[in-house]
Write a protein that holds these residues in place. Sequence first.
Motif, PDB file in Angstrom:
ATOM      1  N   UNK A  37      36.378  35.667  26.385  1.00  0.00           N
ATOM      2  CA  UNK A  37      35.640  34.797  25.477  1.00  0.00           C
ATOM      3  C   UNK A  37      35.220  33.495  26.125  1.00  0.00           C
ATOM      4  N   UNK A  38      35.422  33.400  27.444  1.00  0.00           N
ATOM      5  CA  UNK A  38      35.060  32.165  28.132  1.00  0.00           C
ATOM      6  C   UNK A  38      34.734  32.484  29.587  1.00  0.00           C
ATOM      7  N   UNK A  39      34.087  31.537  30.263  1.00  0.00           N
ATOM      8  CA  UNK A  39      33.808  31.695  31.675  1.00  0.00           C
ATOM      9  C   UNK A  39      35.123  31.773  32.443  1.00  0.00           C
ATOM     10  N   UNK A  40      35.092  32.391  33.597  1.00  0.00           N
ATOM     11  CA  UNK A  40      36.286  32.426  34.432  1.00  0.00           C
ATOM     12  C   UNK A  40      36.607  31.016  34.901  1.00  0.00           C
ATOM     13  N   UNK A  41      37.886  30.764  35.171  1.00  0.00           N
ATOM     14  CA  UNK A  41      38.302  29.416  35.573  1.00  0.00           C
ATOM     15  C   UNK A  41      37.619  28.984  36.871  1.00  0.00           C
ATOM     16  N   UNK A  42      37.410  29.942  37.790  1.00  0.00           N
ATOM     17  CA  UNK A  42      36.753  29.606  39.054  1.00  0.00           C
ATOM     18  C   UNK A  42      35.303  29.179  38.821  1.00  0.00           C
ATOM     19  N   UNK A  43      34.604  29.929  37.971  1.00  0.00           N
ATOM     20  CA  UNK A  43      33.209  29.592  37.690  1.00  0.00           C
ATOM     21  C   UNK A  43      33.108  28.254  36.973  1.00  0.00           C
ATOM     22  N   UNK A  44      34.006  28.016  36.028  1.00  0.00           N
ATOM     23  CA  UNK A  44      33.986  26.748  35.298  1.00  0.00           C
ATOM     24  C   UNK A  44      34.229  25.573  36.235  1.00  0.00           C
ATOM     25  N   UNK A  45      35.152  25.756  37.173  1.00  0.00           N
ATOM     26  CA  UNK A  45      35.454  24.679  38.112  1.00  0.00           C
ATOM     27  C   UNK A  45      34.246  24.362  38.977  1.00  0.00           C
ATOM     28  N   UNK A  46      33.565  25.403  39.455  1.00  0.00           N
ATOM     29  CA  UNK A  46      32.385  25.193  40.289  1.00  0.00           C
ATOM     30  C   UNK A  46      31.280  24.482  39.527  1.00  0.00           C
ATOM     31  N   UNK A  47      31.097  24.886  38.272  1.00  0.00           N
ATOM     32  CA  UNK A  47      30.013  24.302  37.473  1.00  0.00           C
ATOM     33  C   UNK A  47      30.321  22.889  37.024  1.00  0.00           C
ATOM     34  N   UNK A  48      31.585  22.556  36.921  1.00  0.00           N
ATOM     35  CA  UNK A  48      31.956  21.204  36.492  1.00  0.00           C
ATOM     36  C   UNK A  48      31.918  20.202  37.627  1.00  0.00           C
TER      37      UNK A  48
END
Length: 262
Positions: free
Chosen positions: A30-41
């Motif tokens: 239900x959410x982006x993967x933690x790795x993808x979120x970290x990169x995008x942030x």
Amino acid sequence: MHFAPPVSRNRIISTFPKCYNPQACLQMKEDWSSKAKLACRDRSTRQQGLDRLKMSKAVVVGDLNVGKTCLINRFCKDVFNRDYKATIGVDFEIERFELSGLPYSLQIWDTAGQEKFKCIASAYYRGAQVIITVFDMADIKTLEHTRQWLMEALGENEPNTCFMFLVGTKRDLLSAEECQRTERDAVKMASEMNAEFWSVSSKTGENVQEFFFRVAALAFEDAVLKDMELGNCSVKIGDGGILKGDTAQQDSEVHAARKTCC
């Protein structure tokens, strides 16, 4: 420096889109993967090169008259045309999104379902990150043909590089009972194809935007994660460094399609 215009408000994806049918969902999250979120942030990456859009390629395949063009037109142009005209060769649309604050584009290739155009259309399957196989829910024979369409599209791409979707169109033509019965068959077929199933209506627009948002979100996240796996962490997410496929090849394909297709 040239900057792209802002993304339309109705193309901003802020939360991870859910699957239409949990039974046919290949990505149970239900959410982006933690790795993808970290990169995008990462502020330093988000502030560089945002005018150069990442892009993924989606090809839409299936029998003649199953509603491929109508599906694309409903999402890209928000129109539904009852007057059917067969696609000659290939056609395409490019849709721009914003995901997790980053720009992203999806090339959507509409391929002909007629046998005589297969040799032309198949050349445009190459370099796809997404394969969308379409069938007509009111014509069960078209569901049986989807496996062959998928195999032909996969044959033009490297193994394990594509997201696969099975989409049933014209659900508005079926009763609730007929729709449930056809969906059960489609979910079984999707499982065999390792594809995610969606049921839509281009006429009413039901599930169309949700489907393409799902496609865009999965392809975008996959692009980010694959780039990180390849060790390209120094490449700035958003600077075009994770552009999927060969840019020169895609440019030549677009040029050829403009010359040969209606």
